[in-house]
Design a protein around this motif. Structure first.
Motif, PDB file in Angstrom:
ATOM      1  N   ALA A   1       0.829  -1.200   0.000  1.00 25.69           N
ATOM      2  CA  ALA A   1       0.000   0.000   0.000  1.00 25.69           C
ATOM      3  C   ALA A   1       0.864   1.251   0.000  1.00 25.69           C
ATOM      4  N   LEU A   2       1.925   1.242   0.786  1.00 31.09           N
ATOM      5  CA  LEU A   2       2.834   2.383   0.831  1.00 31.09           C
ATOM      6  C   LEU A   2       3.513   2.589  -0.526  1.00 31.09           C
TER       7      LEU A   2
ATOM      8  N   GLY B   1       2.253   1.716  -3.441  1.00 35.81           N
ATOM      9  CA  GLY B   1       1.220   2.240  -4.335  1.00 35.81           C
ATOM     10  C   GLY B   1       0.991   3.720  -4.132  1.00 35.81           C
ATOM     11  N   ILE B   2       1.003   4.155  -2.881  1.00 37.68           N
ATOM     12  CA  ILE B   2       0.833   5.584  -2.605  1.00 37.68           C
ATOM     13  C   ILE B   2       2.008   6.379  -3.149  1.00 37.68           C
ATOM     14  N   ALA B   3       3.223   5.838  -3.015  1.00 34.79           N
ATOM     15  CA  ALA B   3       4.401   6.541  -3.528  1.00 34.79           C
ATOM     16  C   ALA B   3       4.332   6.683  -5.042  1.00 34.79           C
TER      17      ALA B   3
ATOM     18  N   SER C   1       1.629   6.673  -6.888  1.00 33.71           N
ATOM     19  CA  SER C   1       0.548   7.615  -7.192  1.00 33.71           C
ATOM     20  C   SER C   1       0.993   9.058  -6.977  1.00 33.71           C
ATOM     21  N   CYS C   2       1.744   9.307  -5.910  1.00 36.27           N
ATOM     22  CA  CYS C   2       2.243  10.663  -5.656  1.00 36.27           C
ATOM     23  C   CYS C   2       3.197  11.128  -6.744  1.00 36.27           C
TER      24      CYS C   2
END
Length: 113
Positions: A11-12, A14-16, A18-19
Motif C-alpha cells: 500500500a505504501l 502504491g501511494i508513492a 501515485s504521488c
C-alpha cells in the motif's frame, strides 16, 4: 503478521507511485529542466518526419484483382443465402433436440462460422 506487513508495504509503495504520477502530471512548464527545453527543437524536427509505424501496403497482383472482379454478385448472394439456410437448419435441429454435441458440431456450409 507477515501478510499484514506485506500489505502495508504494498500500500505504501502504491501511494508513492501515485504521488509521483500526480506530481509529474501537475508540474508546470516553468519547472521544466534545461535539458528538456533543449530537446524540444529535436522533437519538433522528428514530428515533421512522417511516421513509419505501419509497413507500406503490399501490392496486389493484377490477375488476383481481375479474378475477384469477374465473380458475379448473384453468385455471391446465392452462396450467402445457402449458408444462412444451412445455419438456420442447424439451429432448428438443435432447438428440436438440444444436445452438447449438436451445439458444437459444424454445419456442411463451406463458410466458417
Amino acid at each position: 503478521m507477515e501478510m499484514l506487513l506485506m500489505g502495508a508495504v504494498l500500500a505504501l509503495f502504491g501511494i508513492a507511485v501515485s504521488c509521483m504520477a500526480f506530481g509529474a502530471a501537475t508540474r508546470s512548464e516553468e519547472e521544466e529542466p534545461v535539458a528538456a527545453k533543449q530537446a524540444q527543437p529535436e522533437l519538433a524536427k522528428a514530428a515533421s518526419v512522417p511516421a513509419r509505424f505501419f509497413v507500406e501496403p503490399a501490392a496486389v497482383p493484377a490477375p488476383a484483382v481481375a479474378v475477384a472482379a469477374r465473380v458475379p454478385m448473384e453468385a455471391l448472394l446465392l452462396q450467402i443465402e445457402n449458408h444462412v439456410r444451412l445455419e438456420q437448419a442447424a439451429a432448428e435441429s438443435f432447438m428440436a433436440a438440444p444436445d452438447a454435441v449438436r451445439l458444437h458440431s459444424r454445419t456442411i456450409s463451406p463458410f466458417i462460422n
